[in-house]
Structure formats: structure tokens, C-alpha cells
Scaffold this motif. Structure first.
Motif, PDB file in Angstrom:
ATOM      1  N   ALA A 102     -54.644  57.973 -61.907  1.00  0.00           N
ATOM      2  CA  ALA A 102     -55.692  57.977 -60.878  1.00  0.00           C
ATOM      3  C   ALA A 102     -55.660  59.250 -60.027  1.00  0.00           C
ATOM      4  N   GLU A 103     -54.521  59.938 -60.030  1.00  0.00           N
ATOM      5  CA  GLU A 103     -54.391  61.150 -59.227  1.00  0.00           C
ATOM      6  C   GLU A 103     -54.900  62.392 -59.957  1.00  0.00           C
ATOM      7  N   ILE A 104     -55.223  62.262 -61.246  1.00  0.00           N
ATOM      8  CA  ILE A 104     -55.729  63.406 -62.017  1.00  0.00           C
ATOM      9  C   ILE A 104     -57.204  63.601 -61.702  1.00  0.00           C
ATOM     10  N   THR A 105     -57.514  64.729 -61.095  1.00  0.00           N
ATOM     11  CA  THR A 105     -58.883  65.023 -60.670  1.00  0.00           C
ATOM     12  C   THR A 105     -59.320  66.379 -61.218  1.00  0.00           C
ATOM     13  N   ALA A 106     -60.520  66.787 -60.816  1.00  0.00           N
ATOM     14  CA  ALA A 106     -61.084  68.055 -61.310  1.00  0.00           C
ATOM     15  C   ALA A 106     -60.182  69.250 -61.008  1.00  0.00           C
ATOM     16  N   ARG A 107     -59.361  69.159 -59.956  1.00  0.00           N
ATOM     17  CA  ARG A 107     -58.495  70.296 -59.634  1.00  0.00           C
ATOM     18  C   ARG A 107     -57.388  70.485 -60.674  1.00  0.00           C
ATOM     19  N   HIS A 108     -57.156  69.455 -61.515  1.00  0.00           N
ATOM     20  CA  HIS A 108     -56.157  69.567 -62.585  1.00  0.00           C
ATOM     21  C   HIS A 108     -56.745  70.169 -63.859  1.00  0.00           C
ATOM     22  N   THR A 122     -47.223  59.094 -67.861  1.00  0.00           N
ATOM     23  CA  THR A 122     -46.574  57.975 -68.541  1.00  0.00           C
ATOM     24  C   THR A 122     -47.527  56.797 -68.548  1.00  0.00           C
ATOM     25  N   GLY A 123     -47.573  56.070 -69.660  1.00  0.00           N
ATOM     26  CA  GLY A 123     -48.458  54.921 -69.708  1.00  0.00           C
ATOM     27  C   GLY A 123     -48.285  54.104 -70.972  1.00  0.00           C
ATOM     28  N   VAL A 124     -49.170  53.128 -71.130  1.00  0.00           N
ATOM     29  CA  VAL A 124     -49.170  52.235 -72.295  1.00  0.00           C
ATOM     30  C   VAL A 124     -50.442  52.493 -73.099  1.00  0.00           C
ATOM     31  N   VAL A 125     -50.300  52.559 -74.414  1.00  0.00           N
ATOM     32  CA  VAL A 125     -51.464  52.755 -75.291  1.00  0.00           C
ATOM     33  C   VAL A 125     -52.296  51.479 -75.285  1.00  0.00           C
ATOM     34  N   ALA A 143     -52.994  54.026 -70.422  1.00  0.00           N
ATOM     35  CA  ALA A 143     -53.201  53.398 -69.106  1.00  0.00           C
ATOM     36  C   ALA A 143     -51.880  53.266 -68.365  1.00  0.00           C
ATOM     37  N   ASP A 144     -51.940  53.451 -67.041  1.00  0.00           N
ATOM     38  CA  ASP A 144     -50.809  53.097 -66.179  1.00  0.00           C
ATOM     39  C   ASP A 144     -51.321  52.108 -65.133  1.00  0.00           C
ATOM     40  N   ASN A 145     -50.554  51.871 -64.084  1.00  0.00           N
ATOM     41  CA  ASN A 145     -50.978  50.850 -63.108  1.00  0.00           C
ATOM     42  C   ASN A 145     -52.049  51.341 -62.143  1.00  0.00           C
ATOM     43  N   THR A 146     -52.534  52.586 -62.372  1.00  0.00           N
ATOM     44  CA  THR A 146     -53.577  53.117 -61.488  1.00  0.00           C
ATOM     45  C   THR A 146     -54.906  53.354 -62.197  1.00  0.00           C
ATOM     46  N   GLY A 147     -54.881  53.378 -63.530  1.00  0.00           N
ATOM     47  CA  GLY A 147     -56.115  53.661 -64.252  1.00  0.00           C
ATOM     48  C   GLY A 147     -55.847  54.000 -65.706  1.00  0.00           C
ATOM     49  N   GLU A 148     -56.841  54.558 -66.367  1.00  0.00           N
ATOM     50  CA  GLU A 148     -56.694  54.918 -67.773  1.00  0.00           C
ATOM     51  C   GLU A 148     -57.479  56.189 -68.091  1.00  0.00           C
ATOM     52  N   LEU A 149     -57.039  56.886 -69.141  1.00  0.00           N
ATOM     53  CA  LEU A 149     -57.678  58.125 -69.567  1.00  0.00           C
ATOM     54  C   LEU A 149     -57.654  58.206 -71.090  1.00  0.00           C
TER      55      LEU A 149
END
Length: 206
Positions: A109-115, A123-126, A151-157
Motif C-alpha cells: 500500500a505504500e508503493i506510490t507513483a514516487r517509486h 513480501t507477500g503471498v501469491v 498480496a500482503d496485509n495492506t493490498g495487492e499488486l
């Protein structure tokens, strides 16, 4: 010249051979201290510490008598050649002073356009895996691409895996698998939003 550093190994990449005016082989790894992550490039005989399995993720390692150089990403790297030395788990270093890669993990969830176009560790789960597809390259030959949702506990990508990395991962990536991606790249998705790209420069830990 003559630079020495200590860090915890958080990722490593297999050696490759090269030919030209001078032939040889090269391998690399990533180390971390309290402040940052550094890429260390190992030339020729020094690459054997990775090839032999002596260096493992999690170990504290000292790299001595190297030289610094700007890498392709524009960040400084440490290179070890003939003069370089590698010392695993040096006795004069306290392991607690060197964090694991978890310190440098970014929540989805912290990954934004500035990244965008920057490297991240996640880290996450498939959650969902899509079939591998092939495509024709402009310069002849074909490539491979694979997509899955992480996905992690904040969102998915969406995660996009390219070429040789597909060969490494396509048989082991399935729903429910826990993954850590180290040194993956954030890019703008073709449709909208952002996605994570994985290639030979990304370390995948399960």
C-alpha cells in the motif's frame, strides 16, 4: 581504491561468464547495514564464494580491498578483483548491528507513483497466477513473460516476470506461496496503476 565494508548478505546472483579482450566470470550480491543496501560485484576467482555456496543469505560478511564504481542504476557499487578479500562471519563484528532485509521491505500500500522506476523489496503471498506467454523480440528471438498477483496485509499488486527468471520460477510459483522479492522494479502498468517487474537482477526468496 582500497575500500572495505561489512554487511549482512540479503541477496545473491549466480555468476556469468564473459568474453572479449579479457574473458572471465562475474557474480554479485547485495549486503545491508543499518542505513542502506549495497551491491558488491565479484570478479573472476572472487565469484567462487557464491559458486561454491560458501556465502549464504543472512551471513555477516566483510569485503576488503575493493574499489568503488558507479553502476548502471547510477548508485555506487563495491567491486572486488584480484586484491579483494572475503571474510565470512568475522569474529570482531556483532551480528545484531546488521539488520535483515525485513528492515528495508516496503508494504504494498505504500508503493506510490514516487517509486516509479525505482527498486523495492516486498513480501507477500501469491494470490493468482496467470499462464506463461511468449513474445517475439524486436532484435530476433523470443522471450517469455509470466504474471501473478502478490498480496500482503495492506493490498495487492501485479508482478511481471521476464525471460530467464520465468524459467526459474514458473514451476514453483503457485497460489498460497509466500515470496520475498529483493531488488524488484516498480513500473507503470499498461492499463493503469503500478506493477512490479522481476528479472535477472531480482532475488526471489521463498
Amino acid at each position: 581504491n582500497d575500500v572495505s565494508v561489512v554487511g549482512r548478505v540479503v541477496a545473491f546472483f549466480p555468476s556469468k561468464t564473459f568474453e572479449g579482450n579479457r574473458s572471465g566470470r562475474v557474480a554479485s550480491l547485495l549486503i545491508a547495514d543499518k542505513n542502506s543496501i549495497l551491491r558488491v560485484v565479484l570478479w573472476n576467482d572472487k565469484a567462487s564464494v557464491i559458486e561454491s555456496g560458501k556465502v549464504k543469505v543472512g551471513q555477516i560478511t566483510r569485503f576488503s580491498h575493493g574499489y568503488t564504481k558507479e553502476g548502471y542504476s547510477g548508485r555506487v557499487e563495491l567491486h572486488l578483483g584480484d586484491r579483494g578479500e572475503v571474510q565470512i562471519n568475522p569474529s570482531d563484528v556483532k551480528a545484531k548491528d546488521y539488520p535483515t532485509i525485513s528492515k528495508f521491505v516496503t508494504k504494498i500500500a505504500e508503493i506510490t507513483a514516487r517509486h516509479k522506476n525505482r527498486k523495492v523489496n516486498i513480501t507477500g503471498v501469491v494470490k493468482e497466477v496467470y499462464p506463461v506467454s511468449t513474445f517475439e523480440r524486436k532484435n530476433s528471438g523470443s522471450g517469455k513473460v509470466m504474471r501473478f498477483v502478490l498480496a500482503d496485509n495492506t493490498g495487492e499488486l501485479s508482478v511481471v516476470v521476464w525471460n530467464e527468471k520465468v524459467d526459474e520460477l514458473e514451476k514453483v510459483i503457485e497460489e498460497g506461496v509466500n515470496l520475498r522479492l529483493v531488488n524488484a522494479k516498480v513500473k507503470e502498468a499498461v492499463s493503469e496503476g503500478l506493477e512490479i517487474h522481476v528479472n535477472n537482477g531480482t532475488y526471489v526468496e521463498m
